[in-house]
Design a protein around this motif. Structure first.
Motif, PDB file in Angstrom:
ATOM      1  N   ARG A 489      -7.053  -4.693  -2.644  1.00 44.67           N
ATOM      2  CA  ARG A 489      -6.868  -4.442  -4.077  1.00 44.67           C
ATOM      3  C   ARG A 489      -7.876  -5.225  -4.922  1.00 44.67           C
ATOM      4  O   ARG A 489      -7.673  -5.443  -6.110  1.00 44.67           O
ATOM      5  CB  ARG A 489      -5.454  -4.797  -4.541  1.00 44.67           C
ATOM      6  CG  ARG A 489      -4.340  -4.039  -3.862  1.00 44.67           C
ATOM      7  CD  ARG A 489      -4.301  -2.564  -4.251  1.00 44.67           C
ATOM      8  NE  ARG A 489      -3.043  -1.948  -3.876  1.00 44.67           N
ATOM      9  CZ  ARG A 489      -2.879  -1.094  -2.865  1.00 44.67           C
ATOM     10  NH1 ARG A 489      -3.926  -0.754  -2.111  1.00 44.67           N
ATOM     11  NH2 ARG A 489      -1.694  -0.572  -2.603  1.00 44.67           N
ATOM     12  N   TYR A 595      -6.276   2.273 -11.430  1.00 49.85           N
ATOM     13  CA  TYR A 595      -6.178   0.960 -10.783  1.00 49.85           C
ATOM     14  C   TYR A 595      -4.957   0.217 -11.333  1.00 49.85           C
ATOM     15  O   TYR A 595      -4.214  -0.411 -10.572  1.00 49.85           O
ATOM     16  CB  TYR A 595      -7.457   0.159 -11.025  1.00 49.85           C
ATOM     17  CG  TYR A 595      -7.428  -1.231 -10.429  1.00 49.85           C
ATOM     18  CD1 TYR A 595      -7.440  -1.413  -9.045  1.00 49.85           C
ATOM     19  CD2 TYR A 595      -7.390  -2.366 -11.238  1.00 49.85           C
ATOM     20  CE1 TYR A 595      -7.416  -2.689  -8.486  1.00 49.85           C
ATOM     21  CE2 TYR A 595      -7.371  -3.639 -10.691  1.00 49.85           C
ATOM     22  CZ  TYR A 595      -7.382  -3.796  -9.319  1.00 49.85           C
ATOM     23  OH  TYR A 595      -7.343  -5.057  -8.771  1.00 49.85           O
ATOM     24  N   MET A 599      -1.576  -1.133  -9.118  1.00 54.64           N
ATOM     25  CA  MET A 599      -1.144  -2.522  -9.232  1.00 54.64           C
ATOM     26  C   MET A 599       0.316  -2.597  -9.674  1.00 54.64           C
ATOM     27  O   MET A 599       1.121  -3.355  -9.116  1.00 54.64           O
ATOM     28  CB  MET A 599      -2.026  -3.254 -10.241  1.00 54.64           C
ATOM     29  CG  MET A 599      -3.484  -3.338  -9.849  1.00 54.64           C
ATOM     30  SD  MET A 599      -3.794  -4.619  -8.635  1.00 54.64           S
ATOM     31  CE  MET A 599      -3.852  -6.044  -9.712  1.00 54.64           C
TER      32      MET A 599
END
Length: 643
Positions: A489, A595, A599
């Protein structure tokens, strides 16, 4: 001030920029009794925005309303200094970060002028780190070791920490000037880092009337403008064999009868669908994305979108209509292939007027050598006598810390030339598999420009049934010489056996502040064993490990999954943004919102925050900081329920 006698901390954060500050604030809000220390080699807080780094004319690409933490309105600091619709000055950002640190009682936990030189895992199975820390004069560079450095190292302090958060970012240490003849060049020759430290003195020196600026990035634009706006003659050299000049867009673009604010467009859900993205389907619109990027007609629409966007930027900035000198600033490739290489014209006037009136001349040539007071070009041409030169040629993209032992570099995922043979073989296999999947899912990416090991633009081979020639070269050679960042990540070491280390800010995106807040919360959850990622970037099993994953009970299958997710995440940047920095570290713009989605889903939080349906998500406008307000409290409440 922190206790200088204390030698062990629960958490040490390296870096006191906005990422380091929000990481400290988030950690302490969730674990208030943590002994936490923040170290920074600068003499003031702020990182890139530290007081000593603010050069004349420095502004954010962002405007008021998008560059702020969700719990601290920047208008509390501006007080009329920046009007709505204006870009924020460096001085205001510095003041904002100082007040943010004061608001959250972080100032007393900060040690400035302190540089971490080495980090070594503590022995045993409990994890933790031993850090070597030296005092500095505020210089963040990594010079060659001198006698003075050796003496300073002898006086180094050793600190230990149970957990280490590295938030040094990617713009702390400049790339050294490596031009042939640089050591014998008689006028002042400096990096952009030096310019931002002593820019005012250089600008006001009456002896300096002719400056060479070398580079084509946004920092080069800033340097050119700073000198030209003070009536200094500038020769602007942009390497013809390199990336070329970046796209520089106005803050607002005309779309028919409407004038659109460019920045929020990149966090508008509907528009993000047009960017091929390996983690894009985490936004919940997988079927639309698969149609857009997996069918010929869909790809035609996508290409049309990007051609229109790039064409509008070129047209509305006048690159093709303001004369031959301005035309030299045309980017080499279509806008689709640039990430943060699409920047904003945030100057108070039209920078192009200095090219049109002869104050600035642009040279698109390579440099052969420096000689006396001249730059000698590969064509044999040379510049007139130069009074000073600024090399705006980028930054070192490692953390600036020497991690020991070096044999762990492959497990930590840090840039290195010290991978073991086994680590090299593992990553090569993973990345070849990732390349194949990326190009199968996004065939149009095989048509983009490639970058060889010297950063020279070369054509990318066409995709012929995913043959080796499309996936092996030239990147194989680059990976063997110096590895890219390889973090799960973009934050966590992908193969470390202990959860005691994270890297924050080792990526570029337009939504820096929001991304920093989200990464801080994600990092806290990871370091404290709360994180259970649910979303996967790939649903394709590895044929070599299917059997072992079915029977594994020691966590090795999960580890292998993290490794491949990391390979996909990082290799995607090489194909998607070859005109940016995607081959070295995550660098994205229109992929920022997806993104955020992945998350938030890793944290168990909702990612759709616009209305109650897909219609609201697509048509309710851009995501802004207010849409994510209260994330930490939301996550805290969720975990109380789980307990």
């Amino acid at each position: 001030m922190p206790d200088m006698q204390q030698s062990h901390y629960d958490v040490i954060i390296v870096g006191c920029g906005l990422q380091g500050l929000v990481a400290a604030k988030t950690y302490l809000s969730l674990s208030p009794h943590t002994s936490l220390l923040i170290l920074d080699s600068n003499l003031t807080i702020g990182g890139v925005w530290a007081k000593e780094n603010i050069y004349p004319g420095l502004k954010t690409n962002n405007q008021v309303g998008t560059f702020e933490f969700t719990d601290f309105d920047i208008q509390e600091v501006c007080h009329g200094k920046v009007a709505k619709g204006e870009h924020i000055s460096g001085e205001v950002v510095y003041e904002y970060l100082v007040k943010y640190a004061e608001k959250h009682d972080l100032t007393r936990r900060i040690q400035l002028g302190r540089k971490v030189t080495t980090a070594e895992h503590l022995p045993g199975n409990e994890g933790g780190w031993r850090l070597t820390v030296v005092s500095t004069d505020g210089d963040t560079r990594i010079p060659k070791v001198t006698e003075a450095d050796a003496r300073r190292q002898e006086k180094a302090t050793v600190l230990t920490a149970s957990k280490l958060m590295v938030a040094t970012g990617l713009t702390s240490t400049p790339m050294p000037i490596s031009l042939p003849g640089a050591s014998n060049f008689s006028p002042p020759l400096m990096t952009f880092h030096d310019f931002r430290r002593s820019g005012l003195q250089i600008l006001e020196d009456p002896r300096i009337q002719h400056i060479v600026v070398y580079g084509g990035a946004k920092s080069a634009y800033d340097t050119v403008y700073a000198f030209a706006s003070r009536a200094k003659k500038v020769t602007w050299i942009i390497r013809d064999s390199g990336h070329g000049p970046v796209y520089m867009a106005p803050s607002h673009i005309q779309a028919g009868p409407m004038k659109l604010w460019l920045e929020p467009l990149v966090t508008t859900r509907l528009l993000t669908l047009f960017s091929p993205c390996i983690w894009g389907e985490c936004d919940g619109f997988g079927p639309i994305r698969r149609w857009l990027h997996g069918t010929k007609f869909g790809r035609l629409i996508v290409r049309t979108f990007w051609k229109k966007l790039g064409g509008d930027v070129v047209t509305q900035t006048g690159l093709t209509t303001k004369g031959p000198e301005v035309k030299k600033l045309l980017p080499k490739e279509e806008a689709m292939w640039y990430a943060n290489g699409i920047s904003i014209l945030n100057y108070g006037e039209d920078i192009h007027r200095y090219l049109m009136d002869g104050t600035v001349s642009v040279v698109r040539r390579d440099i052969e050598r420096l000689e006396g007071k001249n730059f000698i070009l590969t064509t044999g041409e040379k510049t007139e006598d130069v009074d000073a030169a600024i090399c705006s040629t980028g930054w070192r993209w490692d953390s600036g810390i020497d991690f020991l032992p070096k044999s762990e570099h492959g497990d930590l995922g840090i840039p290195s030339t010290n991978y073991t043979k086994s680590q090299k073989e593992t990553w090569e296999k993973l990345e070849n598999r990732a390349d194949k999947e990326i190009l199968e899912r996004f065939p149009m990416l095989a048509d983009g420009p490639g970058i060889d090991k010297d950063d020279r633009v070369i054509p990318t081979p066409k995709l012929d049934d995913l043959s080796e020639k499309a996936t092996a070269e030239p990147e194989k050679q680059k990976r063997e010489e110096h590895t890219p960042w390889r973090l799960f990540r973009g934050i966590a070491p992908p193969a470390s056996s202990q959860k005691d280390l994270v890297f924050l800010g080792m990526m570029l995106s337009l939504q820096t502040v929001l991304r920093s807040e989200m990464a801080a919360l994600w990092a806290y959850a990871y370091l404290n064993n709360y994180l259970q990622p649910q979303m996967q970037l790939s649903d394709r099993p590895d044929p070599d490990s299917v059997a072992s994953e079915k029977t594994s009970s020691d966590g090795s299958s999960a580890k292998q999954g993290w490794l491949y997710e990391t390979a996909l995440f990082n290799r995607f940047g090489r194909w998607r943004y070859p005109m940016g920095y995607g081959a070295r570290f995550p660098d994205f713009v229109f992929d920022g919102l997806p993104y955020f989605d992945i998350m938030l889903q890793d944290l168990g939080l909702k990612n759709w925050r616009k209305g109650r349906s897909w219609f609201g998500e697509l048509f309710s406008g851009p995501y802004l900081p207010g849409d994510y307000k209260g994330m930490v409290e939301e996550w805290r409440g969720l975990n109380k329920k789980r307990k």
